[in-house]
Scaffold this active site. Structure first.
Site, mmCIF file in Angstrom:
data_model
loop_
_atom_site.group_PDB
_atom_site.id
_atom_site.type_symbol
_atom_site.label_atom_id
_atom_site.label_comp_id
_atom_site.label_asym_id
_atom_site.label_seq_id
_atom_site.Cartn_x
_atom_site.Cartn_y
_atom_site.Cartn_z
ATOM 1 N N HIS A 40 0.878 -1.084 0.075
ATOM 2 C CA HIS A 40 -0.069 0.003 -0.028
ATOM 3 C C HIS A 40 0.869 1.093 -0.029
ATOM 4 O O HIS A 40 2.112 1.067 0.125
ATOM 5 C CB HIS A 40 -0.869 0.060 1.073
ATOM 6 C CG HIS A 40 -0.051 -0.169 2.501
ATOM 7 N ND1 HIS A 40 0.659 0.833 3.073
ATOM 8 C CD2 HIS A 40 -0.021 -1.120 3.394
ATOM 9 C CE1 HIS A 40 1.187 0.540 4.121
ATOM 10 N NE2 HIS A 40 0.759 -0.823 4.430
ATOM 11 N N ASP A 302 3.907 -4.466 3.547
ATOM 12 C CA ASP A 302 5.450 -4.791 3.445
ATOM 13 C C ASP A 302 5.848 -6.258 3.619
ATOM 14 O O ASP A 302 6.699 -6.881 3.219
ATOM 15 C CB ASP A 302 6.031 -3.926 4.333
ATOM 16 C CG ASP A 302 5.464 -3.573 5.609
ATOM 17 O OD1 ASP A 302 4.803 -4.373 6.026
ATOM 18 O OD2 ASP A 302 6.179 -2.690 6.406
#
Length: 386
Positions: A40, A302
């Protein structure tokens, strides 16, 4: 401080592979399919150190913590435009649901990042323009509750992975690391306000400091002094959930099982088998179960990127920054179908080569090399609970 200087020297000596820029897709070999897995965009902090003067100030984060901010929206919009430039011709300019499938974790910032990305990839054309003042069109983004999502999210419980990871954290290696860093923890404790620090503490510090640096906010001096150390251990932390083959398979196996099924479907031009995952509320995990779309977009975190790249042995040796993207391209050439992998972030676009194969990895070889860390959903659930 002697220990700190020694550790900083270790960090400075750690080799980082530079980025190599890649040319656009070749017109010689036919591009058959693309999979993009991205983090994101920029967000507000999830947590911070107790002495942080910014974190508790709600006026700085009007949308709340962990939410996508305007920089994150802009970054993904630009990434969508980059996808359009790179894949224009392969991916028609006009949106059609048969061409692309979008899956996101069920988190505000990943759903909003996918929507921002699609705004850059698919500006409406002709009759798709539904409002002349709004250069945007609605495109479906599929998701499933995090506690049921075994493909992208990591919230679905796997007791066996938890046990193996805890054994790793209790190993002599980790005990030695914590002992070597004891004086650093002693120095950082009054500066941060943390009472109990360990090698696991650096990733949280890294995340929040990175966000503040993006705003050019004034930070305590210690954040510069210890930054190389914080960055080094944060990078290592993202590798630990997939540190061994067993950990990698239990952490990312269902994702790779799905990815390889997608590759096989592209190669054979056959339907993907239905992949339903029944959870406690008997909800299904939505994934394509018809002819494979030519473009598969996956919006995640991540940890998702680091888990997958480390499991494959191509970890870029850095915490994946906002909007970092792993790309798989499937092509058909004179020797048959093959796979290329890439990694893209704000500083470059690099080739990723699967250990044991060439960059142009024949799809059958790719499948054989990745299969040891693959596991079907049903088998995964059974093994997790054994």
């Amino acid at each position: 401080m002697f220990l700190l200087r020694g550790l900083l020297a270790l960090v400075a000596g750690f080799t980082v592979v530079p980025f190599a820029f890649s040319a656009p897709p070749s017109a010689v070999d036919e591009l058959k399919a693309v999979v993009v897995l991205f983090r994101h965009g920029d967000r507000s902090p999830l947590s911070s150190w107790p002495n942080d003067i910014y974190y508790g100030n709600s006026t700085l984060w009007p949308d709340g913590y962990g939410q996508l901010n305007n920089l994150g929206k802009e970054r993904h919009y630009r990434l969508g435009q980059w996808f359009r430039e790179r894949y224009d011709g392969f991916l028609p300019k006009r949106y059609n649901h048969n061409d692309i499938y979008i899956q996101s974790t069920d988190v505000d910032r990943t759903l909003m990042s996918a929507a921002s990305n699609l705004a850059g990839l698919y500006p409406p054309l002709d009759d798709q323009v539904w409002n002349s003042a709004v250069n945007w069109q609605a495109i479906p983004i599929h998701t499933t509750p995090e506690e049921l999502d075994v493909i992208l999210a990591t919230e679905f419980p796997c007791p066996k992975h938890d046990r193996l990871l805890e054994e790793l954290y209790n190993s002599t290696q980790f005990q030695n690391w914590n002992e070597e860093l004891a004086s650093v923890f002693e120095e950082l404790s009054p500066l941060t306000g943390y009472e109990d620090l360990s090698v696991h503490s650096f990733s949280g510090l890294f995340s929040t400091i990175t966000i503040y640096r993006g705003f050019n906010w004034t930070l305590p001096e210690w954040t510069d002094t210890y930054w190389p150390l914080i960055k080094f251990w944060a990078t290592r932390k993202f590798q630990w959930p997939t540190y061994t083959p067993d950990l990698a398979r239990l952490r990312s196996g269902p994702f790779f099982d799905y990815l390889l099924s997608y590759f096989k479907s592209v190669k054979g031009n056959v339907s993907l088998p239905p992949r339903h995952v029944k959870g406690p509320r008997h909800q299904d995990l939505l994934l394509p179960n018809s002819n494979a779309p030519k473009f598969l977009m996956l919006s995640a975190h991540d940890t998702t990127l680091s888990d997958r790249t480390n499991a494959l042995g191509v970890y870029p040796d850095a915490v994946p920054e906002f909007s970092s993207t792993v790309i798989w391209e499937v092509r058909n050439g004179t020797q048959g179908f093959y796979v290329n992998m890439f990694f893209k972030n704000s500083t470059g676009f690099s080739n990723l080569t699967l250990p044991g194969c060439e960059f142009n990895c024949l799809i059958d070889d790719y499948v054989k090399l990745v299969e040891p860390i693959c596991i079907g959903v049903d088998q995964w659930k059974e093994e997790c609970n054994n």
